[in-house]
Design a protein around this motif. Structure first.
Motif, PDB file in Angstrom:
ATOM      1  N   MET A   1       0.861  -1.192   0.000  1.00  0.00           N
ATOM      2  CA  MET A   1       0.000   0.000   0.000  1.00  0.00           C
ATOM      3  C   MET A   1       0.895   1.238   0.000  1.00  0.00           C
ATOM      4  O   MET A   1       1.837   1.321   0.781  1.00  0.00           O
ATOM      5  N   HIS A   2       0.610   2.172  -0.900  1.00  0.00           N
ATOM      6  CA  HIS A   2       1.402   3.390  -0.888  1.00  0.00           C
ATOM      7  C   HIS A   2       0.604   4.548  -1.474  1.00  0.00           C
ATOM      8  O   HIS A   2      -0.427   4.354  -2.129  1.00  0.00           O
ATOM      9  N   LEU A   3       1.095   5.759  -1.216  1.00  0.00           N
ATOM     10  CA  LEU A   3       0.436   6.977  -1.680  1.00  0.00           C
ATOM     11  C   LEU A   3       0.963   7.333  -3.060  1.00  0.00           C
ATOM     12  O   LEU A   3       2.167   7.432  -3.264  1.00  0.00           O
ATOM     13  N   VAL A   4       0.035   7.539  -3.977  1.00  0.00           N
ATOM     14  CA  VAL A   4       0.408   7.915  -5.339  1.00  0.00           C
ATOM     15  C   VAL A   4       0.205   9.409  -5.503  1.00  0.00           C
ATOM     16  O   VAL A   4      -0.864   9.938  -5.187  1.00  0.00           O
ATOM     17  N   VAL A 109      -6.458  -8.689  -5.412  1.00  0.00           N
ATOM     18  CA  VAL A 109      -7.289  -7.551  -5.793  1.00  0.00           C
ATOM     19  C   VAL A 109      -6.456  -6.296  -5.604  1.00  0.00           C
ATOM     20  O   VAL A 109      -5.950  -6.043  -4.510  1.00  0.00           O
ATOM     21  N   ARG A 110      -6.275  -5.549  -6.701  1.00  0.00           N
ATOM     22  CA  ARG A 110      -5.529  -4.299  -6.635  1.00  0.00           C
ATOM     23  C   ARG A 110      -6.492  -3.141  -6.860  1.00  0.00           C
ATOM     24  O   ARG A 110      -7.428  -3.241  -7.672  1.00  0.00           O
ATOM     25  N   CYS A 111      -6.257  -2.041  -6.165  1.00  0.00           N
ATOM     26  CA  CYS A 111      -7.169  -0.905  -6.318  1.00  0.00           C
ATOM     27  C   CYS A 111      -6.407   0.405  -6.192  1.00  0.00           C
ATOM     28  O   CYS A 111      -5.314   0.463  -5.613  1.00  0.00           O
ATOM     29  N   ALA A 133      -3.434   0.038  -3.328  1.00  0.00           N
ATOM     30  CA  ALA A 133      -3.337  -1.099  -2.410  1.00  0.00           C
ATOM     31  C   ALA A 133      -3.529  -2.403  -3.165  1.00  0.00           C
ATOM     32  O   ALA A 133      -4.168  -2.441  -4.223  1.00  0.00           O
ATOM     33  N   ALA A 134      -2.982  -3.477  -2.603  1.00  0.00           N
ATOM     34  CA  ALA A 134      -3.174  -4.833  -3.124  1.00  0.00           C
ATOM     35  C   ALA A 134      -3.505  -5.737  -1.945  1.00  0.00           C
ATOM     36  O   ALA A 134      -2.792  -5.737  -0.939  1.00  0.00           O
TER      37      ALA A 134
END
Length: 411
Positions: A1-4, A109-111, A133-134
Motif C-alpha cells: 500500500m502506498h500513496l500515489v 485484488v488491486r485498487c 493497495a493490493a
C-alpha cells in the motif's frame, strides 16, 4: 500500500497500469471523464479486454463536466468488445463523486482509491493524492469494493451508454458549456478588479511607517481604557431603583464623553459620527443605562450570543444602533468583539469582503455579526494586532485610504 502523487517517478497513469495489470475483471467508477483521461485509460482497458478480461465503468455526469468526446472514445471500445459495460449516470440530487479503480485476478485484488478524476491533468500534472493497495480476494477491502460496485449496478440513475444516451447527453452538455462560458466571462469581468489580499501587506507597511498613526493608535488604546471606566460607571447606575437628577446628569456626562467631542466632551469612542444618532439615547436614560449593564454581562459571551442579546434590548431604544452596541461590547471585551460601522464596512468592501454597507439592528443578526467578527479577527491576526482596537484603527485608516474621491465641480 502506498500513496500515489503526480511525481516524475510515480504518476496516476502509471498507477492505473499497475492496478489493471493481469486483471481478469476491472471495475471503474469516476465522477468526471475528459478526453485526456479517456486516451490514457482506453489503451489500458483495450489490452485487458483483448486478453479476455471483463470491464465495467460507471461515469458521472454532474455539472456536465464529463466530455462527450471522451464518452465517444470509450463507447467505440465498448462496441468492439462484448466484455466492456459502460454506464453513464443521470443527474440526481446527490452527486456521483467516487474515484475507484479495481483490478481483480484469482489471487489478488488491486485498487486505486484516489482524489483524481479521469482527466489528462489528473493523470499526470495536477496536485493529487491517491492510495494504491493490493489485498487478498477475501480481505475486507475487497469485499467493500465489491459491495460498492454492486450498489452502482443496481442504481437506477445509471444508463448503459449507447448512441441515444450519448446524443442526449451531448446536447445538454453543449447548452451547459454555452452557459458556463457566458458565466466565466461575467465572472472574469467582475473579478479582475477585485482586491488582491497580498496588497494588505503593502497597506500595513504604509500604516506602520507613519509615526503619527502610531501615536494615534496609542491614543486610541488610552481612550479605550478610559471608555471602559465610563461604561462601568454608567452600568453601575442600573442598581439605583429611581434615578435622581444627579444620576441622570452623571449618565448624560458619561455618554457625552463616549460619543461626542462637542461641549468639552472627550469622544472616547472613536467612531466618527456616532454622536449624530447616539445623542437621542440621552432622552432615555433608564433604558440606555440598562443597556450598558447588560452589555457588561453580554461581553462575557461569544460574539453571536452577546451581540444578539444586546441587539434585542437596543431595538427599543431610539438613537442606539449597531455602531453603539458594538462599541459597548468592544470596550468591555476588546479581545472578543469588533466595532462595526460604516467605515468598517467600507474598508472590508475595499478588500473584497462583502459586508452590510449601512448596518442596522434589524438587518444585522447575531450570526452575521459573528461571521464579520471572525473575518476582522483574521485581519487582526494578519497585521499582528493585539486585539480589536488595533483592527478597528487599521480598518478606519484603510477606509479613508481607499475611499473614492468626491467629484469636483459636479464632474
Amino acid at each position: 500500500m502506498h500513496l500515489v502523487q503526480n511525481l516524475p517517478s510515480d504518476n496516476h497513469g502509471d498507477a492505473l497500469g499497475a492496478v489493471f495489470e493481469g486483471a481478469g475483471r476491472i471495475s471503474v467508477a469516476v465522477a468526471f471523464l475528459k478526453y485526456g483521461g479517456a486516451k490514457i485509460i482506453g489503451p489500458l482497458l483495450e489490452a485487458r479486454l483483448e486478453a479476455g478480461a471483463t470491464v465495467e465503468a460507471f461515469i458521472g455526469s454532474d455539472f456536465y463536466i464529463t466530455e462527450p468526446k471522451a464518452l465517444t472514445h470509450l463507447l467505440a471500445i465498448a462496441k468492439r468488445f462484448e466484455g466492456f459495460e459502460l454506464f453513464l449516470a443521470d443527474r440526481a440530487k446527490a452527486s456521483f463523486h467516487p474515484k475507484l479503480y479495481v483490478g481483480r485476478s484469482e489471487t489478488q485484488v488491486r485498487c486505486l482509491v484516489r482524489s483524481a478524476n479521469l482527466t489528462g491533468g489528473a493523470m499526470a500534472t495536477n496536485e493529487e493524492a491517491s492510495l494504491q493497495a493490493a489485498v487478498d480476494p477475501d480481505a475486507m477491502l475487497s469485499t467493500d469494493l465489491e459491495a460498492a460496485f454492486q450498489r452502482y449496478r443496481g442504481d437506477a440513475r445509471f444508463h448503459e451508454l449507447d448512441d441515444l444516451v450519448l446524443g442526449q447527453y451531448a446536447s445538454r452538455h453543449k447548452q451547459a458549456e454555452r452557459l458556463r462560458r457566458r458565466l466565466e466571462k461575467e465572472l472574469e469581468a467582475n473579478l479582475t478588479s477585485q482586491f488582491d489580499l497580498r496588497r494588505l501587506d503593502e497597506y500595513h507597511a504604509q500604516y506602520l511607517a507613519d509615526d503619527d498613526l502610531s501615536e494615534a493608535l496609542e491614543k486610541r488604546r488610552e481612550d479605550r481604557a478610559e471608555a471602559l471606566k465610563v461604561q462601568r460607571s454608567i452600568a453601575g447606575l442600573s442598581r439605583t431603583p429611581k434615578l435622581s437628577r444627579a444620576d441622570k446628569a452623571a449618565f448624560a456626562d458619561g455618554l457625552g464623553n463616549l460619543i461626542s467631542s462637542k461641549g468639552g466632551y472627550r469622544h472616547l469612542w472613536h467612531s466618527g459620527d456616532i454622536h449624530r444618532r447616539g445623542s437621542e439615547a440621552l432622552l432615555h436614560p433608564r433604558r440606555t443605562i440598562d443597556l450598558f449593564a447588560e452589555g457588561r454581562k453580554a461581553a462575557k459571551l461569544g460574539p453571536e450570543a452577546g451581540y444578539e442579546k444586546l441587539r434585542r434590548i437596543a431595538l427599543d431604544i431610539p438613537g442606539v444602533g449597531v455602531n453603539m452596541i458594538t462599541e459597548i461590547l468592544c470596550t468591555f471585551a476588546p479581545g472578543r468583539y469588533a466595532v462595526f460601522n460604516g467605515n468598517t464596512s467600507g474598508a472590508l468592501a475595499a478588500i473584497g469582503v462583502a459586508a452590510p454597507r449601512n448596518p442596522t439592528l434589524t438587518g444585522l443578526s447575531g450570526a452575521r455579526y459573528a461571521g464579520l467578527c471572525a473575518t476582522i479577527d483574521a485581519l487582526r491576526d494578519r497585521i499582528d494586532g493585539a486585539d480589536f482596537t488595533d483592527a478597528d484603527a487599521f480598518l478606519n485608516w484603510l477606509y479613508f485610504r481607499t475611499k473614492p474621491a468626491k467629484p469636483v465641480d459636479g464632474k
